[in-house]
Each structure stands twice: as structure tokens, then as C-alpha cells.
Motif scaffolding. Structure first.
Motif, PDB file in Angstrom:
ATOM      1  N   LYS A 184      24.539  44.787  37.073  1.00  0.00           N
ATOM      2  CA  LYS A 184      25.389  45.635  35.824  1.00  0.00           C
ATOM      3  C   LYS A 184      26.395  44.992  35.471  1.00  0.00           C
ATOM      4  O   LYS A 184      27.039  43.744  35.761  1.00  0.00           O
ATOM      5  N   ILE A 185      26.697  45.356  34.065  1.00  0.00           N
ATOM      6  CA  ILE A 185      27.940  44.764  33.240  1.00  0.00           C
ATOM      7  C   ILE A 185      28.917  45.610  33.744  1.00  0.00           C
ATOM      8  O   ILE A 185      29.394  46.543  33.196  1.00  0.00           O
ATOM      9  N   LYS A 186      29.995  44.739  34.422  1.00  0.00           N
ATOM     10  CA  LYS A 186      31.349  45.558  34.685  1.00  0.00           C
ATOM     11  C   LYS A 186      32.275  45.666  33.591  1.00  0.00           C
ATOM     12  O   LYS A 186      33.119  46.391  33.561  1.00  0.00           O
ATOM     13  N   SER A 187      32.386  44.371  33.037  1.00  0.00           N
ATOM     14  CA  SER A 187      33.513  44.087  32.091  1.00  0.00           C
ATOM     15  C   SER A 187      33.109  43.095  31.167  1.00  0.00           C
ATOM     16  O   SER A 187      32.179  42.370  31.247  1.00  0.00           O
ATOM     17  N   LEU A 221      42.871  36.834  33.292  1.00  0.00           N
ATOM     18  CA  LEU A 221      44.374  37.215  32.851  1.00  0.00           C
ATOM     19  C   LEU A 221      44.203  38.651  32.860  1.00  0.00           C
ATOM     20  O   LEU A 221      45.229  39.404  33.417  1.00  0.00           O
ATOM     21  N   ASP A 222      43.423  39.208  32.089  1.00  0.00           N
ATOM     22  CA  ASP A 222      43.310  40.854  31.719  1.00  0.00           C
ATOM     23  C   ASP A 222      43.011  41.554  32.848  1.00  0.00           C
ATOM     24  O   ASP A 222      43.489  42.685  33.077  1.00  0.00           O
ATOM     25  N   LEU A 223      42.091  40.831  33.823  1.00  0.00           N
ATOM     26  CA  LEU A 223      41.693  41.866  34.917  1.00  0.00           C
ATOM     27  C   LEU A 223      42.425  41.197  36.049  1.00  0.00           C
ATOM     28  O   LEU A 223      42.062  41.975  37.095  1.00  0.00           O
ATOM     29  N   ASN A 224      43.352  40.506  35.891  1.00  0.00           N
ATOM     30  CA  ASN A 224      44.013  40.087  37.130  1.00  0.00           C
ATOM     31  C   ASN A 224      43.253  39.397  38.292  1.00  0.00           C
ATOM     32  O   ASN A 224      43.323  39.989  39.402  1.00  0.00           O
ATOM     33  N   LEU A 225      42.404  38.616  37.756  1.00  0.00           N
ATOM     34  CA  LEU A 225      41.394  38.253  38.979  1.00  0.00           C
ATOM     35  C   LEU A 225      41.854  36.615  39.341  1.00  0.00           C
ATOM     36  O   LEU A 225      42.284  36.054  38.334  1.00  0.00           O
TER      37      LEU A 225
END
Lengths: 337, 153
Positions: A184-187, A221-225
Motif C-alpha cells: 500500500k501507498i502509505k504516504s 522530517l515531516d513524518l518524524n521518522l
């Protein structure tokens, strides 16, 4: 009201992650001889596909790939509601003519070699937005149609620069559907144009490396990963020069620990195939995704993939006018659940 | 003079990135290229000399034999371009295949072959000099200048 699916500056997450239910890849003879040759659905023997011109050949290549991806899922052409595609040629010739034959509602996209990621992102947005239930995202490139548009006639005797890349003859297509099983495409992270003043059309890896690093950084950065969150971060067509630069830029941009990183442009050809810095073109990242990478995801060998297709948005005209090369990269996070 | 600060920063960044790029990009193999160009270019010229000598031997005068040699070399280059061999040779030889008259023939025939698909008028006719055009234009310019110099002296 804030956008509920937006994260940070450039990233979107999907409430109902769209599913990649079927994919297909067709490659030219040279790509078929490469190290991943066996992983593609079809390896062509003839660069012209029995057509009279390179442009017709490329359009047929795209069309055949779309049909193959649909038939693998047992779909008829009109089972998909939107066809999202683009290519490298002026006026998106290959995609437009393929869409003329396929007769599916069509959105043409231009992102140069980043088109596979761009079409996946737009497709995923259409699905998650509830506008359609099934879309197909595709792209193609053809070595000889690109050569004649961007560089020299095929039989012209030229010595290619060592930093030059070889446009891949190939096409990839992905069927996206709502709520079915599969990767799946999560983000996704929509890239900004980054131009660090590179103007050498024979060293596009160097032009694109900064944007690849920028988009990858923004995504994390945006997803804080953590930078090592993904099993594999793969860029589209940076080639050996661009990939080496990206590895250095990861350090500078603070991506520590370093992502597990590779590049489709390096993987698709063997060093012995005399392509110099590696593969390029929309087809490069598309066939690697729709060939080996998604197959690995299906087998569970890869579970979290960040697919970062990179595009050098130059035109021969602006290059001659002394302009530098604006570059873009979009990231698509594909995960098994 | 009054460069805004971000412009200065941008230039510094560009300079820094440029040096990263030049460190990583593989250097052109000049010596190898020179040798290949010398050998293949030399062989092409030697072929021309052999043709010229045998034409003179068969009784042609130097001027006619010279023109005939050019014609034969151009024909051979066109033939090898058509057979798809000239570009393979040029990949190794570089300037060695571009500088002799055969390179000029290759540029014209390759363009003609490529653009034939757009028809004889808008394809071949309009674009046959796409690659060779600059050589012609500046060749003409130089010959005019040399003609003027000769006229004035």
C-alpha cells in the motif's frame, strides 16, 4: 481548517492507503540483458516493436505495459477509471497517443524521469479522495526517441561523456485500487524544485542529487521518522555520480543513521554494458519498481520501501540559452501491511 | 557590489557543491582518447593517401585525384554510417573520426537517416544540416575572411 491529511511541509498521508494490486514492466533488449533482466515481465528483441518510428514504438510500449498490468489483474481496459501517465517526449507524445488507443479518461503528467512517482501520488490522491476506485499509473521512456529529441541522431558518431547516463527503453504500469490486499501507498512527499546551478546535461546525476537528498530529508522530517526506518530508500536515476553525491549529502543534511540506499540507475545496467554513469529516463525507475522491487515486496523480502523518482527538468532549448537544470524528486512510501 | 546576502550564500553553496561534483565525477580519459583519436584518425587519413596515390598512379592529375579522394572518403563514411558502424568506431575514436572529412559525411547522413521519418521536406530537407550546419556556417565565414585578407594583401 487545516488539511487533515497533510504532515509537515510537503508530505501527505492517506487515510485509506491505496493498494498496488497489479503491475507490469516491459523493457528493451539492452535492459533485458542487464542484471535484473529476468525480473521484468517482457524483454523485447526489437527496439522498434515492429513500428516505423521510435515515437510510435514508445507509445506502443506504454500501451502494451498498461494492457499487461490490467490483464494480470483480470481487468478489461474500461475497468479502470483514470489513466495517469507521462513520458519524456515533447507534448507527452507517447502517453497521449497511448491514451488515444486505450480510451480511458486520461491525465497527462510531466515530471521528466520523476513521472512514475508523480503518477502514483496523483493516483493515490484520487483514490483516497474518493473520486475513483481503480486507476492506473504508468510511464515510459525510449532510448532512441529521447536521444533524437535531447541529443544527437542515432547514427551520429559521438563520444559520450563518462558522467552521461543511458536513457532506458522501458515502461512500467501500476494498478491502484481501494482497500484490497497487497503493498500500500502509505504516504508521499511532493518535491520542490531544487537547482544548485548545474548546467551539464551530460551529468544529470550531479544536477539531481541535491533534490533527491532534499526530498528524502523532508519525508523523514515531516513524518518524524528515523532515517533508517525504510528497508530500502531507492532513487530513480541518479546513476553512479549522483548516488555518490547523495550519500555525501545525507551526511550534510543530517540524515544519520544513513538510510539503506540504492539507485535504480545503477542497478538496471551492468558495468560491462558501457552505459557510463548508469541508466536514466522515466522508464528506469518505473521498470525497476514494477519489475524487481514490487516483486520483492510481494515475496516479503522488502516490507518498507521509499521510492524516490528523480527528474531533471531541462529542455535542450533552455540549456543552449545558458539556463541551469531545475530538478525535482517525489517520494512514495510503499509498505506491506 | 551590493550583493544581497542570500545571493552570496547561494554562490558559496554552488561553489561548494561544484567542488563536490568535480571530485566525484570520473575524469575524462584524455590520454586514452588522444591515442585512439590519433590511431583511427591517422588510419582514415592513410586510407585517403592510399586512394590518392593509386589514383595518381592510374594517370589522374593531382587536383582531380584530390577531389576524387574526397568523394570516395565521403562515400565510404556515408556507407559505414548507413551500416551502423561509423558511430561504433566514433565511440572509441572521438575526434579521430570527427575531424576528417568522413566525420562531416557522418553528421549529414546520420541526420538524414534520423529525420527521414518526418518526410523528405520537413524531415530530411529541413534537418539534414542539424549537426553539420555550424561547420558550414563558420566554414563560410572563415573563407570570406580569408578571401578578404587575400584581396587586401
Amino acid at each position: 481548517m487545516a488539511a487533515p491529511k497533510k504532515r509537515g511541509m510537503q508530505t501527505i498521508v492517506f487515510d485509506n492507503p491505496p493498494c498496488l494490486t497489479s503491475w507490469a514492466s516491459i523493457v528493451g533488449p539492452k535492459e533485458g540483458e542487464g542484471p535484473w533482466g529476468n525480473s521484468f515481465d517482457v524483454r523485447l528483441n526489437d527496439n522498434l516493436l515492429g513500428e516505423k518510428t521510435w515515437e510510435k514504438a514508445e507509445s506502443k510500449l506504454l500501451q502494451d505495459t498498461v494492457s499487461l498490468a490490467l490483464s494480470k489483474r483480470g481487468f478489461e481496459i474500461d475497468d479502470v477509471e483514470v489513466f495517469l501517465a507521462g513520458d519524456l517526449l515533447n507534448q507527452l507524445a507517447s502517453a497521449n497517443f497511448a491514451a488515444r488507443t486505450l480510451n480511458i479518461p486520461f491525465l497527462g503528467l510531466y515530471g521528466a524521469c520523476s513521472t512514475m512517482a508523480e503518477s502514483l501520488i496523483v493516483g493515490a490522491m484520487i483514490l483516497d479522495g474518493g473520486f475513483c476506485e481503480r486507476v492506473i499509473a504508468a510511464t515510459s521512456s525510449h532510448h532512441y526517441s529521447a536521444e533524437r529529441q535531447y541529443r544527437f541522431p542515432v547514427e551520429q558518431g559521438v563520444q559520450r561523456s563518462l558522467t552521461a547516463q543511458w536513457t532506458v527503453t522501458g515502461s512500467g504500469a501500476v494498478v491502484l485500487e481501494k482497500g484490497v490486499l497487497g503493498p500500500k501507498i502509505k504516504s508521499a512527499t511532493i518535491g520542490k524544485i531544487v537547482d544548485r546551478g548545474q548546467d551539464d546535461a551530460n551529468n544529470m546525476g550531479a544536477a539531481m542529487a541535491p533534490v533527491a537528498s532534499d526530498t528524502i530529508k523532508m519525508h523523514h522530517l515531516d513524518l518524524n521518522l528515523q532515517p533508517d526506518y525504510y528497508d530500502l530508500v531507492i532513487t530513480g536515476d541518479l546513476g553512479s555520480v549522483g548516488a555518490a553525491l547523495v550519500r555525501q549529502l545525507f551526511n550534510r543534511d543530517g540524515l544519520v543513521p544513513k538510510p539503506n540506499y540504492s539507485d535504480c540507475g545503477i542497478l538496471i545496467f551492468d558495468e560491462k554494458q558501457d552505459v557510463h554513469a548508469g541508466g536514466s529516463g522515466c522508464g528506469c525507475s518505473a521498470v525497476m519498481l514494477c519489475g524487481p522491487l514490487l516483486a520483492k515486496m510481494q515475496r516479503g523480502e522488502l516490507n518498507k520501501l521509499l521510492f524516490v523518482a528523480t527528474g531533471a527538468l531541462m529542455s535542450p532549448t533552455t540549456t543552449f540559452q545558458g539556463e541551469t537544470i531545475p530538478c525535482i524528486a517525489h517520494a512514495v512510501a510503499i509498505e506491506n501491511q | 557590489m551590493n550583493m544581497p546576502q542570500n545571493e552570496g550564500l547561494k554562490n558559496a553553496e554552488k561553489a561548494e557543491y561544484d567542488s563536490m561534483v568535480s571530485q566525484i565525477s570520473p575524469k575524462p580519459t584524455y590520454l586514452k582518447n588522444f591515442l585512439w583519436a590519433f590511431v583511427i584518425g591517422g588510419l582514415i587519413c592513410m586510407t585517403g593517401q592510399i586512394i590518392l596515390n593509386s589514383l595518381i598512379k592510374s594517370g589522374m592529375d593531382l587536383k582531380a585525384a584530390g577531389s576524387m579522394t574526397s568523394v570516395i572518403l565521403i562515400f565510404l563514411a556515408a556507407l559505414f554510417t548507413g551500416l551502423g558502424l561509423y558511430d561504433e568506431l566514433a565511440k572509441k575514436a572521438g575526434a579521430g573520426t570527427i575531424v576528417p572529412i568522413t566525420g562531416f559525411a557522418n553528421a549529414i547522413v546520420a541526420s538524414a537517416m534520423e529525420f527521414k521519418r518526418e518526410g523528405y521536406i520537413f524531415g530530411v530537407g529541413a534537418r539534414i544540416f542539424t549537426v553539420a550546419g555550424p561547420t558550414l556556417v563558420f566554414g563560410f565565414v572563415i573563407s570570406v575572411i580569408i578571401g578578404l585578407i587575400k584581396f587586401l594583401i
